[in-house]
Design a protein around this motif. Sequence first.
Motif, PDB file in Angstrom:
ATOM      1  N   PRO A  54     -26.002 -17.654  46.599  1.00 22.05           N
ATOM      2  CA  PRO A  54     -26.855 -18.430  45.692  1.00 22.05           C
ATOM      3  C   PRO A  54     -26.279 -18.553  44.288  1.00 22.05           C
ATOM      4  N   THR A  55     -25.679 -17.474  43.792  1.00 24.01           N
ATOM      5  CA  THR A  55     -25.116 -17.530  42.438  1.00 24.01           C
ATOM      6  C   THR A  55     -23.951 -18.498  42.362  1.00 24.01           C
ATOM      7  N   TRP A  70     -28.298 -13.488  43.654  1.00 23.14           N
ATOM      8  CA  TRP A  70     -27.408 -12.758  44.564  1.00 23.14           C
ATOM      9  C   TRP A  70     -25.968 -13.280  44.434  1.00 23.14           C
ATOM     10  N   THR A 125     -36.991 -25.246  48.541  1.00 23.65           N
ATOM     11  CA  THR A 125     -38.007 -24.991  47.521  1.00 23.65           C
ATOM     12  C   THR A 125     -37.695 -25.693  46.200  1.00 23.65           C
ATOM     13  N   ASP A 138     -23.476 -21.090  44.251  1.00 25.81           N
ATOM     14  CA  ASP A 138     -24.061 -22.429  44.392  1.00 25.81           C
ATOM     15  C   ASP A 138     -24.656 -22.913  43.072  1.00 25.81           C
ATOM     16  N   LEU A 139     -25.482 -22.081  42.467  1.00 27.40           N
ATOM     17  CA  LEU A 139     -26.208 -22.495  41.265  1.00 27.40           C
ATOM     18  C   LEU A 139     -25.352 -22.474  40.007  1.00 27.40           C
ATOM     19  N   ILE A 162     -31.981 -15.515  44.295  1.00 29.41           N
ATOM     20  CA  ILE A 162     -31.328 -16.564  43.505  1.00 29.41           C
ATOM     21  C   ILE A 162     -30.179 -15.977  42.688  1.00 29.41           C
ATOM     22  N   LEU A 213     -30.121 -25.426  47.397  1.00 31.11           N
ATOM     23  CA  LEU A 213     -29.049 -24.578  47.914  1.00 31.11           C
ATOM     24  C   LEU A 213     -28.440 -25.264  49.134  1.00 31.11           C
ATOM     25  N   ARG A 229     -37.615 -13.557  45.552  1.00 32.74           N
ATOM     26  CA  ARG A 229     -36.946 -14.842  45.330  1.00 32.74           C
ATOM     27  C   ARG A 229     -36.031 -14.801  44.107  1.00 32.74           C
ATOM     28  N   PRO A 230     -36.477 -14.272  42.960  1.00 29.82           N
ATOM     29  CA  PRO A 230     -35.555 -14.196  41.814  1.00 29.82           C
ATOM     30  C   PRO A 230     -34.320 -13.344  42.113  1.00 29.82           C
ATOM     31  N   SER A 260     -34.552 -25.569  44.750  1.00 27.13           N
ATOM     32  CA  SER A 260     -33.334 -25.016  44.153  1.00 27.13           C
ATOM     33  C   SER A 260     -32.089 -25.781  44.579  1.00 27.13           C
TER      34      SER A 260
END
Length: 632
Positions: free
Chosen positions: A239-240, A206, A72, A242-243, A204, A76, A200-201, A74
């Motif tokens: 996700p956290t 998590w 999407t 990763d981002l 992201i 990931l 989704r938020p 992001s």
Amino acid sequence: MTRKVIVFALAFITAGAAAYFVASKLFQDKPKKPDPGAGDIKQREAIPVPAVKFTNITADSGITFRHSNGATGSKLLPETMGGGVAVFDYNGDGLPDILFIQSGVLPGHDSKDPPPTMALYKNLGGNKFKDVTSEAGLAVPMYGMGVCIGDIDNDGRPDIFIACVGKHHLFRNVDGKRFEEITDSANVGGGPDLPWKVSRPEFIAWKDPIPFGSSCTFLDFDGDGRLDLFVCHYITWSPTIDLSVSATIAGLTRAYVPPKDFNGAQCKLYRNVDGKKFEDVTKSAGVEVFRAEGTAAGARQRAVGKCLGVIVCDPDGDGWPDVMVANDGTPNFFFHNQQSADGGRKFVECGGVVGVALPDSGSARGGMGIDFGEFSPGLYAAIIANFADEPDTFLRLRPRKAGQAQDLFFTDTALTYGLAGPSQTPLKFGAFFFDYDLDGRLDLLTCNGHIEPEIERTRAADKYAQPAQLFWNTGRDKQAFELVTESSAGPALFQPIVGRGSAYADLDGDGDLDVILAANNGPPLILRNDSDLKHHWLRLNLIGDGKRSNVSAIGATIIVEAGGKKLTRYVAGARGYLSQSEFPVTIGLGAIDKVDRVIVKWPGKDAGEEEFVVPGVDRAVEVKQGAGKNGR
């Protein structure tokens, strides 16, 4: 503080300072010995390659599967790593069927359409396939990665394990027509599932680590006749995590974060207790691998494995399966199967000691797919497919000396055998040995594709979709592999895709091996082998007795004696990247039209070996344990 990573071409290469540190720790055990049998080739002459055309039959086959990565924007990391493929005869009709593993969507997607699932295609014969996913009970959403096949309960029907991002899944083959999920009762889920019900938020944001499975394989590590399960995990991921790393393409848009910016993870080993339930023996069996961050007392121990490919092999020929793991940016693992203090079996990780951990360059590479085989009479090697701008690693086992036990030591001989230069540029994932021209020598194929859709923004020479590479085995002592081109194989095999998993099988029953190339976020390629060389062949389908050996015969060694030659082949639980090829073993014979005998060394501590006489060549033969000479 968040680190900023500006990604320029080689910034995606996964080796780095951490890899050098881990490598130095590995090699404190024992210095690497030189291999006097390995030489260099400085100049290569072109070697004529036989004409064997491959034809793309995907559109006419009835296979409409398309892998979806759920991206999407992001970026990931799981989005770019799938997917796998397996070939096996799920219904026992003698025709190889195909299972494609689906990634699909990550939590929080807002589509009203049902999420895509894996797809099982029944072989109808004549290169026609039918989608039977729903009726087989496999329309189960998950974020799938790797797959392996094996008969866990020895009932004669192959079962399915799928390694996922999140909870893994095990499906029991009930009647050759449908599958039932037994993940929870079998105790192989591997950890928490993805948080499917969050927005989704919320996803992201998590933070808790989520299992990131990759390749997997069945094997009988303790020799009790039941298949155990080995599962690779890639990195510690959420996700956290990763981002939290800022990775960009030329400082403009977000890029996929390279694995060097994540902590490692542990492989898992599950012992088959009774054909229905598994016990996690990862720690007690020696599969956990930790390295200290420093030399001071009390230094923090951390997992260093970033495991993507796995192959079960027995290079020392002691009858006990060893495990070789390709790591992405950290030294590779070699788990040597040894007797434990209580008389059972355990693994000792000794990749640095036996020469598997690092190539001769001394730097860890981005290892993806892996396979092992006899590429020349009496010579064995493991192939590891590596990242872009890194050549394949070709780990040749030191040749056995007459009258002596096999010396368990490997040397990277990719340059010697003609692989280093031609394999340098592509980003390679799938990898396997197979004899595509049936001349009796194992050839090599890699399935290629980049991880970054926008890689051309930084280097126009690097493409997202890439053609496969096929290397023909020349049979020469030094220039053993020659790169195959369109002039001899046709254009279909080299159609650029974002390649990931790959497998081979004789899909149409004509004796030669066809190829399946899986793509990330796209359709696969089904490639029919149209060889017209008139080479002879023998196809052996091994069936263990279900007591001394597993019914799938995973781990068996086959020795074919014909025309004064000995050809050694193996039944493997999985090979390459996220994938499994068919169980029946095809042996090319070239001009030889008679097989003198076949010797099978069955897997299992009390299985022994048997001699078989086959009725002729150019045919498929079923080989049952107990039916040959010395059988009991």
